[in-house]
Design a protein around this motif. Sequence first.
Motif, PDB file in Angstrom:
ATOM      1  N   ALA A 277      51.966  39.076  42.916  1.00  0.00           N
ATOM      2  CA  ALA A 277      51.731  40.448  43.365  1.00  0.00           C
ATOM      3  C   ALA A 277      53.039  41.193  43.571  1.00  0.00           C
ATOM      4  CB  ALA A 277      50.909  40.450  44.651  1.00  0.00           C
TER       5      ALA A 277
ATOM      6  N   SER B 211      39.446  39.949  41.007  1.00  0.00           N
ATOM      7  CA  SER B 211      40.399  40.662  41.854  1.00  0.00           C
ATOM      8  C   SER B 211      39.824  42.017  42.239  1.00  0.00           C
ATOM      9  CB  SER B 211      41.734  40.839  41.129  1.00  0.00           C
ATOM     10  OG  SER B 211      41.559  41.575  39.936  1.00  0.00           O
ATOM     11  N   GLN B 212      40.469  42.640  43.234  1.00  0.00           N
ATOM     12  CA  GLN B 212      40.018  43.923  43.775  1.00  0.00           C
ATOM     13  C   GLN B 212      38.546  43.833  44.187  1.00  0.00           C
ATOM     14  OE1 GLN B 212      41.706  46.122  44.905  1.00  0.00           O
ATOM     15  NE2 GLN B 212      40.758  48.123  44.878  1.00  0.00           N
TER      16      GLN B 212
ATOM     17  N   ARG C 240      46.622  40.913  46.419  1.00  0.00           N
ATOM     18  CA  ARG C 240      47.259  42.212  46.678  1.00  0.00           C
ATOM     19  C   ARG C 240      47.063  42.717  48.104  1.00  0.00           C
ATOM     20  NH1 ARG C 240      44.359  45.514  42.262  1.00  0.00           N
ATOM     21  NH2 ARG C 240      43.863  43.427  41.551  1.00  0.00           N
ATOM     22  N   THR C 241      46.080  42.202  48.815  1.00  0.00           N
ATOM     23  CA  THR C 241      45.780  42.756  50.132  1.00  0.00           C
ATOM     24  C   THR C 241      46.920  42.576  51.123  1.00  0.00           C
ATOM     25  OG1 THR C 241      44.061  42.877  51.844  1.00  0.00           O
ATOM     26  CG2 THR C 241      44.685  40.683  51.096  1.00  0.00           C
TER      27      THR C 241
ATOM     28  N   GLY D  97      49.860  45.275  49.071  1.00  0.00           N
ATOM     29  CA  GLY D  97      49.534  46.480  48.308  1.00  0.00           C
ATOM     30  C   GLY D  97      49.648  47.773  49.070  1.00  0.00           C
TER      31      GLY D  97
ATOM     32  N   ARG E 178      49.913  49.598  35.603  1.00  0.00           N
ATOM     33  CA  ARG E 178      48.489  49.330  35.836  1.00  0.00           C
ATOM     34  C   ARG E 178      47.547  50.408  35.286  1.00  0.00           C
ATOM     35  NH1 ARG E 178      46.354  49.073  40.318  1.00  0.00           N
ATOM     36  NH2 ARG E 178      44.853  47.432  39.810  1.00  0.00           N
TER      37      ARG E 178
ATOM     38  N   ALA F 298      51.649  46.177  45.252  1.00  0.00           N
ATOM     39  CA  ALA F 298      51.278  45.012  44.442  1.00  0.00           C
ATOM     40  C   ALA F 298      51.239  45.369  42.958  1.00  0.00           C
ATOM     41  CB  ALA F 298      49.912  44.478  44.865  1.00  0.00           C
ATOM     42  N   TYR F 299      51.818  44.507  42.153  1.00  0.00           N
ATOM     43  CA  TYR F 299      51.726  44.536  40.689  1.00  0.00           C
ATOM     44  C   TYR F 299      52.425  45.724  40.030  1.00  0.00           C
ATOM     45  CZ  TYR F 299      48.299  40.963  41.674  1.00  0.00           C
ATOM     46  OH  TYR F 299      47.691  39.834  42.154  1.00  0.00           O
TER      47      TYR F 299
END
Length: 484
Positions: A96, A245-246, A326-327, A330, A367, A427-428
């Motif tokens: 992440a 994810s998400q 990611r939490t 992010g 993204r 994140a990312y």
Amino acid sequence: MSAAPDRPLVPEWLRVPDDANHLVEKVWPASAHRDEHGELVIAGIAASALRESFGTPLYVLDEAGVRERARRVREAFQAAAARHGVQARVYYAGKAFLSTEIVRWVTEEGLAVDVATGGELAVALAGGAEPGRIGLHGNNKSVAELERAVDLGVGSIVLDSMIELERLAAIIERAGTSRDAGDIEPQNVLVRVNSGVHAETHDFLATAHEDQKFGFALDDAPAVVARIRELPGLRFVGLHCHIGSQIFGTRGFEESAARLVELHAQLLAGGEVYVLNLGGGFGIAYTSADEPVEIERLADGIVDAVARECEVRGIALPNLAFEPGRTIVGRAGVTLYEVGTVKPVRVTDDLERLYVSVDGGMSDNARPALYGAQYSARLASRTSDAAPALARVVGRHCESGDIVVEAEYLPGDVTPGDLLAVPATGAYCFALASNYNFVPRPPVVAVRDGQARVIVRGESIDDLLARDAGIAASRPVPTPEDSL
């Protein structure tokens, strides 16, 4: 994403705001607010001060936000597990966002670290992570990466194929015969399985099989585990699964847990199974439309579901592990850009869109181009009373798909020189950054208690040129006459 019938080019979820300056709380770092001048402030530092000190584009990361979230997630899962008499370990997902400072923050808050490459492993170690609290993932780990992991004594290696299983066993055998003691401790391994459940946001799909590169089918796992148990250099400790994810709810995890616990029960007939790693992928809010579930509710719901499945089968609940993704990082991230050009484009007879070009783009946030990801944006250097205008924030790259924010309502007087902030980029974004069009990657600045410091240096064009082996070769060789 579908559009509203009366607004054909506007995503259905996007509404005209009463105030285009308002910061939607769930999207921004908890420390973010506007000061008396209307300027965005993060952890006590104004956006304009950050631009003056570090330039733009700029990744800004709220250190206290990362630490608080890491601590909260850990405490939520440990408390949920403790109610059932077992332990839970939470891994920070290196993919992440990874730097030595991030590793220090999350490990100090009690998290383990998962990595997927030799490079990520090196950063985790440089940041002070204990090898025994590192998990190594990946569908194509090299011999060198596996050798390094074994030599370090990493806590667990997640096996992804039979080739990798045999490769690791051979490495351990060689390592044992090359040492004076003649052997080494068995390497803890987990087996990654595909539960047939794939989840995104509130929905999930349950099938018999998954067509993807990671892991083993559920039906194949017993034979894989049996082979591991035959090998003295490997110690099977449990199963690993990742469903997406998400993710905003627990239903996908509950379905996956039922399938995994059934397999877990079968494997108990051949020996101990110590841990069940259910992965993670918990979602965050990128826009006002996103509604993440409180982490305490997620933890309770997932752990309770596993406990129920174990009770039905009359088996003990194993220790649990989670990889929240990611939490953790992010929401703590914000990217600052400077507006370069603004161009109104009439796209229908009665609809105009404002194209707002910034000094970054898909090189610092891939993204939207990769996944169609949605983001929000706000003016950061000021507020405005101008009427909200439908805008698309785009980057500087030579690609029509170079979109930072597909659709947002910004004050209609946005102008060159304005600072623009895009939240939820922790994140990312840095992790996926590139040098497309030979654009240097931005620095990462950590902010806390009114102080800012660089935790990852930005690149310059000179840095990029220094990697070009042809530059030195193309320069003329100096002659004695050149010095006259």
